[in-house]
Scaffold this active site. Structure first.
Site, mmCIF file in Angstrom:
data_model
loop_
_atom_site.group_PDB
_atom_site.id
_atom_site.type_symbol
_atom_site.label_atom_id
_atom_site.label_comp_id
_atom_site.label_asym_id
_atom_site.label_seq_id
_atom_site.Cartn_x
_atom_site.Cartn_y
_atom_site.Cartn_z
ATOM 1 N N HIS A 190 -31.238 -19.002 28.056
ATOM 2 C CA HIS A 190 -31.767 -18.960 29.409
ATOM 3 C C HIS A 190 -31.088 -19.975 30.315
ATOM 4 C CE1 HIS A 190 -35.569 -16.806 27.904
ATOM 5 N NE2 HIS A 190 -34.661 -15.965 28.342
ATOM 6 N N ARG A 292 -32.914 -3.220 39.019
ATOM 7 C CA ARG A 292 -33.563 -3.041 37.709
ATOM 8 C C ARG A 292 -35.068 -2.859 37.921
ATOM 9 N NH1 ARG A 292 -29.441 -7.314 36.043
ATOM 10 N NH2 ARG A 292 -28.308 -6.414 34.299
ATOM 11 N N ARG A 328 -32.172 1.886 39.378
ATOM 12 C CA ARG A 328 -32.046 2.381 38.011
ATOM 13 C C ARG A 328 -33.446 2.665 37.484
ATOM 14 N NH1 ARG A 328 -29.600 -1.443 33.488
ATOM 15 N NH2 ARG A 328 -31.605 -2.493 33.673
ATOM 16 N N GLU A 419 -22.808 3.130 29.336
ATOM 17 C CA GLU A 419 -22.980 1.936 28.504
ATOM 18 C C GLU A 419 -23.074 2.270 27.029
ATOM 19 O OE1 GLU A 419 -26.393 -0.224 30.040
ATOM 20 O OE2 GLU A 419 -27.543 1.602 30.322
ATOM 21 N N ASN A 442 -22.460 -4.914 29.696
ATOM 22 C CA ASN A 442 -23.204 -5.734 28.722
ATOM 23 C C ASN A 442 -23.502 -4.900 27.479
ATOM 24 O OD1 ASN A 442 -23.270 -7.382 30.942
ATOM 25 N ND2 ASN A 442 -25.413 -7.001 31.420
ATOM 26 N N ASP A 443 -24.103 -3.742 27.699
ATOM 27 C CA ASP A 443 -24.426 -2.894 26.549
ATOM 28 C C ASP A 443 -23.185 -2.214 25.998
ATOM 29 O OD1 ASP A 443 -27.189 -3.129 25.919
ATOM 30 O OD2 ASP A 443 -27.642 -2.236 27.863
ATOM 31 N N ARG A 453 -25.546 -8.875 21.604
ATOM 32 C CA ARG A 453 -25.141 -9.906 22.555
ATOM 33 C C ARG A 453 -25.924 -11.209 22.379
ATOM 34 N NH1 ARG A 453 -27.385 -7.750 28.513
ATOM 35 N NH2 ARG A 453 -28.055 -5.744 27.758
ATOM 36 N N CYS A 488 -21.284 -2.713 36.787
ATOM 37 C CA CYS A 488 -22.452 -3.529 37.149
ATOM 38 C C CYS A 488 -22.880 -4.494 36.061
ATOM 39 C CB CYS A 488 -23.624 -2.651 37.573
ATOM 40 S SG CYS A 488 -24.299 -1.663 36.227
#
Ligand code: PEP
Ligand code: MG
Length: 558
Positions: A190, A292, A328, A419, A442-443, A453, A488
């Site tokens: 985080h 999101r 999304r 993704e 990312n995915d 990840r 993105c």
């Protein structure tokens, strides 16, 4: 001397090292041992109450400054204060005569250690929350704070610590702190996410930095290479200083940008709250490339109904002030539970019922969301909708069928995220059947490399710069043809990737809001032709280390 770690937030920073230590219960024995158990319990309760107020106020401040997602990270700490595993044990120890600071220290260490040894990345991350809360309570018991080493500092400071907690990161005085280096942590910690949001260069996993560097020494932190150079040569220092200047002056560019040779590249922002959108607009974003919606669902006890969703989406579109917004649809699964939604725990949630698979199996929720988005699009023509985690055209067919049933014809532009590798391999087919595409790196990286990840043992393998991921990006760009295509995932905001993505032919990047000014600035310094040549050269790299070497040596400018 150079200490290497994991690069988690890009940019170069130069400054004097200030070490943030751990608050240990050293003073406790002398000053408070004489108090009775009842008096000690009263002290403990007061410290916990003060910590609760402080965390709530940091969360509220974070929501204002940075939006809902980072605020939720802080709010999770309130749960620690109520967690029986932590709190009951401390209270019982103090009732039985333990000194409160020592009790908080021991129980916190034990719970954090147990959490950090678990396989589940979400639970591992909770270990940092527990430590953070424990340190805060100890600070109140002893009247000092972890970040007090920063008080009175002037000039440029690089903060070093074994581990930086999320609230430490938010406590940092950005007038002096230029960079962060820690011995522990991972890309998905985080504190790393918050450092990226704040735009501070950061390196984690720099094992040995606290031993190698003494407080006050000048260091150069390279958040792109993942290095911290201690007491550098004057020539290296000058070079690093020159590099760091442009980064700290964040000039907002509110108009659309082009490369030096006139190629237009749109810079959009990722957002998950109305506050994020407002801030992204203030940072000069050309629109919202990824909204999101799951955060709206995660915030409420029961799934928000169609009316509540419509109001929220309208507020988002309103905040975008005429700029395009891509919503999304709900992207959750076994790894991200949502209150009120029946999501089965799965053996392998990342390969399970997530994203579009989950919404197709929960039609009332999906239909309500699509209707709310259609109502929003009727009032705001710039609204588009995309679906996550698509793996085949069958899912697109099914969504199209639902759209025909529940929304007016052509209610909004309809797109898909790329993704899952199967969508990348079928990219030409997808491109001919949707209005636009957006690559979720990312995915995509996780699925191309079969690497989680959040797994700290795989941080070297999990890289968006792996040659296989770069080839996937090249393949997607080529196969998408004229269908509008954006990136993105986090890669879009990475300073090392701007030239590469523009060179590969990407013309829309959607990045975290605070990164918009820097990405726009980098695009306006690029030469698209040169970037294309350099990117093609990069595509010849076969090993990850070759990509790193080529990236370091090449320029995408002129
Ligand atoms: C992605 O996977 O790159 C993406 C943008 O989606 P998320 O990070 O929300 O999974
Ligand atoms: Mg994703």
């Amino acid at each position: 001397m150079i200490v290497s770690g994991i690069p988690v937030s890009g940019g170069t920073a130069v400054g004097r090292l200030v070490v943030i230590g751990v608050l240990k219960p050293v003073d406790a024995l002398s000053s408070h041992i004489i108090a009775s158990a009842d008096e000690q319990l009263t002290r403990l309760l007061a410290a916990v109450a003060a910590s609760r107020d402080e965390i709530a106020s940091i969360a509220a401040d974070t929501r204002q400054r940075m939006g809902n997602e980072p605020a939720a990270i802080i709010e999770a700490q309130l749960l620690v204060l109520d967690d029986p595993e932590w709190w009951d044990q401390i209270r019982d120890d103090v009732r039985n005569g333990a000194e409160p600071t020592a009790a908080v220290w021991e129980v916190t260490e034990g719970v954090a250690e147990a959490l950090s040894s678990l396989d589940d990345p979400y639970l591992r991350e909770r270990s940092a929350d527990v430590l953070d809360v424990g340190q805060r309570v100890i600070g109140h018991l002893e009247g000092r704070s972890r970040t007090s080493a920063l008080q009175g500092q002037t000039g440029n400071v690089i903060v070093a610590a074994h581990e930086l907690t999320p609230t430490d990161t938010l406590d940092l005085d950005l007038d002096v702190v230029r960079g962060i280096v820690t011995e522990a942590g991972a890309r998905t910690s985080h504190a790393a996410i918050l450092a990226r949001q704040l735009g501070i260069p950061a390196v984690v996993g720099a094992v040995g930095i606290l031993k190698a560097a003494s407080p006050g020494v000048v260091v150069v932190l390279d958040g792109d290479a993942g290095t911290c150079e201690i007491d550098p040569q004057p020539r290296d220092l000058d070079r690093a200083r020159a590099k760091s200047v442009g980064q700290t002056t964040r000039t907002v560019i509110s108009h659309a940008v082009t490369t030096r040779d006139g190629v237009a590249v749109q810079v959009l922002a990722n957002a998950s709250s109305v506050a994020d959108v407002t801030r992204a607009v203030a940072e000069g974003a050309d629109g919202i490339g990824l909204y999101r919606t799951e955060f709206l669902f995660m915030r409420s006890e029961t799934p928000p109904d169609e009316q509540a969703q419509t109001e929220h989406y309208m507020a988002v579109a309103e905040a975008a002030s005429g700029r395009p917004v891509t919503f999304r649809t709900l992207d959750v699964g076994g790894d991200k539970p949502v209150p009120g939604l029946q999501i089965e725990a799965e053996e392998n949630p990342f390969l399970g019922v997530r994203g579009i698979r989950l919404t197709l199996a929960n039609r009332p929720v999906f239909d309500g969301q699509l209707r709310a988005l259609a109502r929003t699009a009727a009032a705001f023509p710039g609204v588009s909708v995309m679906v996550p985690m698509v793996s085949g055209l069958e899912e697109i067919d099914e969504v199209r069928g639902i759209l025909r049933d529940v929304t007016p014809q052509g209610a909004f532009r309809f797109g898909a995220m790329v993704e899952v590798p199967s969508a990348a391999l079928l990219i030409d087919a997808f491109a001919s059947e949707v209005d636009f595409l957006s690559v979720g790196t990312n995915d995509l990286t996780a699925y191309v490399l079969a690497a989680d990840r959040g797994n700290r043992h795989l941080h070297e393998l999990y890289s968006e710069f792996h040659p296989a991921v770069l080839r996937a990006l090249q393949l997607i760009r080529a196969g998408a043809g004229d269908t509008p295509l954006s990136v993105c995932g986090e890669l879009a905001g990475d300073p090392r990737a701007t030239g590469l993505l523009v060179g590969l032919g990407y013309r829309q990047l959607s990045v975290s809001g605070p990164l918009v000014p820097a990405v726009k600035e980098r695009i306006s310094r690029l030469n698209a032709e040169e970037a294309k040549r350099a990117s093609l050269e990069l595509m010849r790299a076969r090993r990850h280390r070759d990509v790193d070497a080529v990236l370091k040596s090449m320029s995408f400018e002129d």
